[in-house]
Write a protein that holds these residues in place. Sequence first.
Motif, PDB file in Angstrom:
ATOM      1  N   PRO A  10      23.182  28.512  39.967  1.00 40.58           N
ATOM      2  CA  PRO A  10      23.550  29.216  38.734  1.00 40.58           C
ATOM      3  C   PRO A  10      22.409  29.204  37.721  1.00 40.58           C
ATOM      4  O   PRO A  10      21.643  28.240  37.630  1.00 40.58           O
ATOM      5  N   PRO A  11      22.262  30.273  36.938  1.00 39.28           N
ATOM      6  CA  PRO A  11      21.171  30.370  35.967  1.00 39.28           C
ATOM      7  C   PRO A  11      21.405  29.533  34.708  1.00 39.28           C
ATOM      8  O   PRO A  11      20.533  29.463  33.838  1.00 39.28           O
ATOM      9  N   GLU A  12      22.574  28.934  34.585  1.00 34.65           N
ATOM     10  CA  GLU A  12      22.916  28.088  33.447  1.00 34.65           C
ATOM     11  C   GLU A  12      23.951  27.064  33.896  1.00 34.65           C
ATOM     12  O   GLU A  12      24.469  27.133  35.016  1.00 34.65           O
ATOM     13  N   ARG A  13      24.252  26.126  33.034  1.00 33.23           N
ATOM     14  CA  ARG A  13      25.307  25.169  33.350  1.00 33.23           C
ATOM     15  C   ARG A  13      26.647  25.886  33.327  1.00 33.23           C
ATOM     16  O   ARG A  13      26.899  26.743  32.471  1.00 33.23           O
ATOM     17  N   LEU A  14      27.511  25.520  34.273  1.00 33.37           N
ATOM     18  CA  LEU A  14      28.836  26.126  34.352  1.00 33.37           C
ATOM     19  C   LEU A  14      29.894  25.085  34.003  1.00 33.37           C
ATOM     20  O   LEU A  14      29.750  23.907  34.333  1.00 33.37           O
ATOM     21  N   ARG A  34      37.586  36.823  37.410  1.00 29.90           N
ATOM     22  CA  ARG A  34      37.343  37.146  35.999  1.00 29.90           C
ATOM     23  C   ARG A  34      37.376  35.923  35.087  1.00 29.90           C
ATOM     24  O   ARG A  34      37.110  36.037  33.884  1.00 29.90           O
ATOM     25  N   LEU A  35      37.691  34.750  35.630  1.00 30.05           N
ATOM     26  CA  LEU A  35      37.757  33.547  34.803  1.00 30.05           C
ATOM     27  C   LEU A  35      36.372  33.185  34.282  1.00 30.05           C
ATOM     28  O   LEU A  35      35.395  33.175  35.016  1.00 30.05           O
ATOM     29  N   SER A  36      36.298  32.869  32.999  1.00 25.12           N
ATOM     30  CA  SER A  36      35.026  32.544  32.377  1.00 25.12           C
ATOM     31  C   SER A  36      34.607  31.113  32.709  1.00 25.12           C
ATOM     32  O   SER A  36      35.382  30.176  32.554  1.00 25.12           O
ATOM     33  N   VAL A  37      33.367  30.952  33.175  1.00 28.73           N
ATOM     34  CA  VAL A  37      32.837  29.622  33.475  1.00 28.73           C
ATOM     35  C   VAL A  37      31.462  29.402  32.853  1.00 28.73           C
ATOM     36  O   VAL A  37      30.910  28.312  32.933  1.00 28.73           O
ATOM     37  N   GLY A  38      30.896  30.421  32.238  1.00 30.78           N
ATOM     38  CA  GLY A  38      29.568  30.310  31.649  1.00 30.78           C
ATOM     39  C   GLY A  38      29.569  29.475  30.381  1.00 30.78           C
ATOM     40  O   GLY A  38      30.609  29.257  29.749  1.00 30.78           O
ATOM     41  N   THR A  39      28.386  29.015  29.997  1.00 31.42           N
ATOM     42  CA  THR A  39      28.262  28.208  28.786  1.00 31.42           C
ATOM     43  C   THR A  39      27.233  28.791  27.821  1.00 31.42           C
ATOM     44  O   THR A  39      26.794  28.127  26.894  1.00 31.42           O
ATOM     45  N   SER A  40      26.857  30.043  28.046  1.00 28.45           N
ATOM     46  CA  SER A  40      25.897  30.698  27.159  1.00 28.45           C
ATOM     47  C   SER A  40      26.405  32.118  26.858  1.00 28.45           C
ATOM     48  O   SER A  40      27.530  32.478  27.219  1.00 28.45           O
ATOM     49  N   ARG A  41      25.581  32.919  26.265  1.00 27.69           N
ATOM     50  CA  ARG A  41      25.983  34.284  25.915  1.00 27.69           C
ATOM     51  C   ARG A  41      25.983  35.234  27.103  1.00 27.69           C
ATOM     52  O   ARG A  41      26.360  36.403  26.964  1.00 27.69           O
ATOM     53  N   ARG A  42      25.581  34.768  28.260  1.00 32.90           N
ATOM     54  CA  ARG A  42      25.583  35.627  29.446  1.00 32.90           C
ATOM     55  C   ARG A  42      26.999  36.081  29.809  1.00 32.90           C
ATOM     56  O   ARG A  42      27.191  37.130  30.399  1.00 32.90           O
ATOM     57  N   GLY A  43      28.000  35.216  29.491  1.00 33.04           N
ATOM     58  CA  GLY A  43      29.380  35.554  29.820  1.00 33.04           C
ATOM     59  C   GLY A  43      29.677  35.498  31.302  1.00 33.04           C
ATOM     60  O   GLY A  43      30.436  36.320  31.838  1.00 33.04           O
ATOM     61  N   LEU A  44      29.103  34.530  32.007  1.00 34.00           N
ATOM     62  CA  LEU A  44      29.305  34.431  33.450  1.00 34.00           C
ATOM     63  C   LEU A  44      30.760  34.137  33.790  1.00 34.00           C
ATOM     64  O   LEU A  44      31.437  33.359  33.115  1.00 34.00           O
ATOM     65  N   THR A  45      31.216  34.753  34.874  1.00 33.96           N
ATOM     66  CA  THR A  45      32.571  34.521  35.358  1.00 33.96           C
ATOM     67  C   THR A  45      32.517  33.804  36.709  1.00 33.96           C
ATOM     68  O   THR A  45      31.462  33.689  37.332  1.00 33.96           O
ATOM     69  N   LEU A  46      33.678  33.369  37.153  1.00 37.33           N
ATOM     70  CA  LEU A  46      33.757  32.660  38.431  1.00 37.33           C
ATOM     71  C   LEU A  46      33.248  33.554  39.562  1.00 37.33           C
ATOM     72  O   LEU A  46      32.544  33.097  40.466  1.00 37.33           O
ATOM     73  N   GLY A  47      33.594  34.831  39.507  1.00 33.19           N
ATOM     74  CA  GLY A  47      33.173  35.758  40.550  1.00 33.19           C
ATOM     75  C   GLY A  47      31.689  36.037  40.554  1.00 33.19           C
ATOM     76  O   GLY A  47      31.116  36.392  41.595  1.00 33.19           O
ATOM     77  N   ASP A  48      31.026  35.884  39.396  1.00 36.72           N
ATOM     78  CA  ASP A  48      29.580  36.069  39.344  1.00 36.72           C
ATOM     79  C   ASP A  48      28.856  34.981  40.133  1.00 36.72           C
ATOM     80  O   ASP A  48      27.773  35.218  40.685  1.00 36.72           O
ATOM     81  N   CYS A  49      29.461  33.795  40.174  1.00 34.90           N
ATOM     82  CA  CYS A  49      28.780  32.615  40.714  1.00 34.90           C
ATOM     83  C   CYS A  49      29.284  32.188  42.090  1.00 34.90           C
ATOM     84  O   CYS A  49      28.571  31.488  42.819  1.00 34.90           O
ATOM     85  N   LEU A  63      31.895  24.818  47.823  1.00 36.82           N
ATOM     86  CA  LEU A  63      30.794  24.712  48.771  1.00 36.82           C
ATOM     87  C   LEU A  63      29.477  25.094  48.112  1.00 36.82           C
ATOM     88  O   LEU A  63      29.410  26.031  47.317  1.00 36.82           O
ATOM     89  N   GLY A  64      28.418  24.366  48.461  1.00 39.30           N
ATOM     90  CA  GLY A  64      27.108  24.658  47.892  1.00 39.30           C
ATOM     91  C   GLY A  64      26.990  24.255  46.435  1.00 39.30           C
ATOM     92  O   GLY A  64      26.264  24.893  45.660  1.00 39.30           O
ATOM     93  N   ALA A  65      27.679  23.195  46.052  1.00 38.15           N
ATOM     94  CA  ALA A  65      27.691  22.762  44.651  1.00 38.15           C
ATOM     95  C   ALA A  65      26.343  22.175  44.239  1.00 38.15           C
ATOM     96  O   ALA A  65      25.622  21.598  45.050  1.00 38.15           O
ATOM     97  N   THR A  66      26.020  22.301  42.947  1.00 40.26           N
ATOM     98  CA  THR A  66      24.786  21.739  42.391  1.00 40.26           C
ATOM     99  C   THR A  66      25.127  20.944  41.134  1.00 40.26           C
ATOM    100  O   THR A  66      26.246  21.015  40.612  1.00 40.26           O
ATOM    101  N   ASP A  67      24.125  20.229  40.624  1.00 39.19           N
ATOM    102  CA  ASP A  67      24.364  19.406  39.434  1.00 39.19           C
ATOM    103  C   ASP A  67      24.481  20.227  38.155  1.00 39.19           C
ATOM    104  O   ASP A  67      24.578  19.670  37.056  1.00 39.19           O
ATOM    105  N   ARG A  68      24.513  21.551  38.289  1.00 41.75           N
ATOM    106  CA  ARG A  68      24.775  22.404  37.124  1.00 41.75           C
ATOM    107  C   ARG A  68      26.266  22.713  36.952  1.00 41.75           C
ATOM    108  O   ARG A  68      26.630  23.454  36.037  1.00 41.75           O
ATOM    109  N   LEU A  69      27.083  22.145  37.808  1.00 42.19           N
ATOM    110  CA  LEU A  69      28.532  22.351  37.693  1.00 42.19           C
ATOM    111  C   LEU A  69      29.140  21.199  36.912  1.00 42.19           C
ATOM    112  O   LEU A  69      29.259  20.081  37.417  1.00 42.19           O
ATOM    113  N   ASP A  70      29.531  21.443  35.671  1.00 38.21           N
ATOM    114  CA  ASP A  70      30.099  20.413  34.811  1.00 38.21           C
ATOM    115  C   ASP A  70      31.631  20.460  34.815  1.00 38.21           C
ATOM    116  O   ASP A  70      32.235  21.507  35.060  1.00 38.21           O
TER     117      ASP A  70
END
Length: 265
Positions: A10-14, A34-49, A63-70
């Motif tokens: 992910p390009p930011e913390r989720l 459509r659920l929001s998971v982003g933490t910046s103004r990008r407005g990332l959704t669950l489906g984006d990631c 699956l494929g989790a990283t340390d950017r998943l909070d």
Amino acid sequence: MSTLTSRAAPPERLDLAGITPAALAGLSEADAARLSVGTSRRGLTLGDCFAITLDGSDELRILGATDRLDRVGAGLDAGRIVVEGDVGQRLGAGMTGGSLTVSGSAGPFAGTAATGGTIRIAGDAAGSAGGAVHGAACGLDGATLVIGGAAGDRLGDRMRAGLIVAKRAGAHVGARMIAGTIVADEIGDHPGYGMRRGTLVTARHGALLPTFVETGRHDLVVLRLLAKSLEALAPEAAALLRGPQRRYSGDLATLGKGELFAPAG
């Protein structure tokens, strides 16, 4: 079994708080996307990631989790979440039930304010696992946290209830502890700093505070019962409790009803 498969790093913390089997069970895959998971103004959704597959079951795999998943598993009250990979901060924060398993390592404050359920981390946990976030009343508050590797400093800081098991931990284990039990094979300097009540069990420890005093050699039934209860959960931790123990009481600078047990050599 429902799955969330990471599309890419992910390009930011989720923030995955509230992404639980129960929350997803009533949603279509399109709604979940459509659920929001982003933490910046990008407005990332669950489906984006994530690529999403839902079957309405009480088990969710990430699956494929990283340390950017909070806050993975935050608020979990039932069911099971299995994470393949690493996670970020506040794993299982405030969970009240269910099972949360991570195959990799976790960031700081894992299990903070969790009142029920079981959290298992196969790898390491960063600082303040089972500890209170800044300004919070308590850390772990009744849940079970098992760390297969090493924990950082301040394991169980301001813990109020529950059980923490770790292979190793840094300094100030059980700092400001209100109650509960921490079992670790090896811990660093100054365990139990400011603890009021609670129990620390370890095979090896660093320097003790001068406000901890030795109270003798003990072979207590309650420790043998604790060992029996730990056999299935963490056999190595159970083995620490099977012989006579040397007991230290503290922190006498506070209420002083805490205790630290180490094998009586």
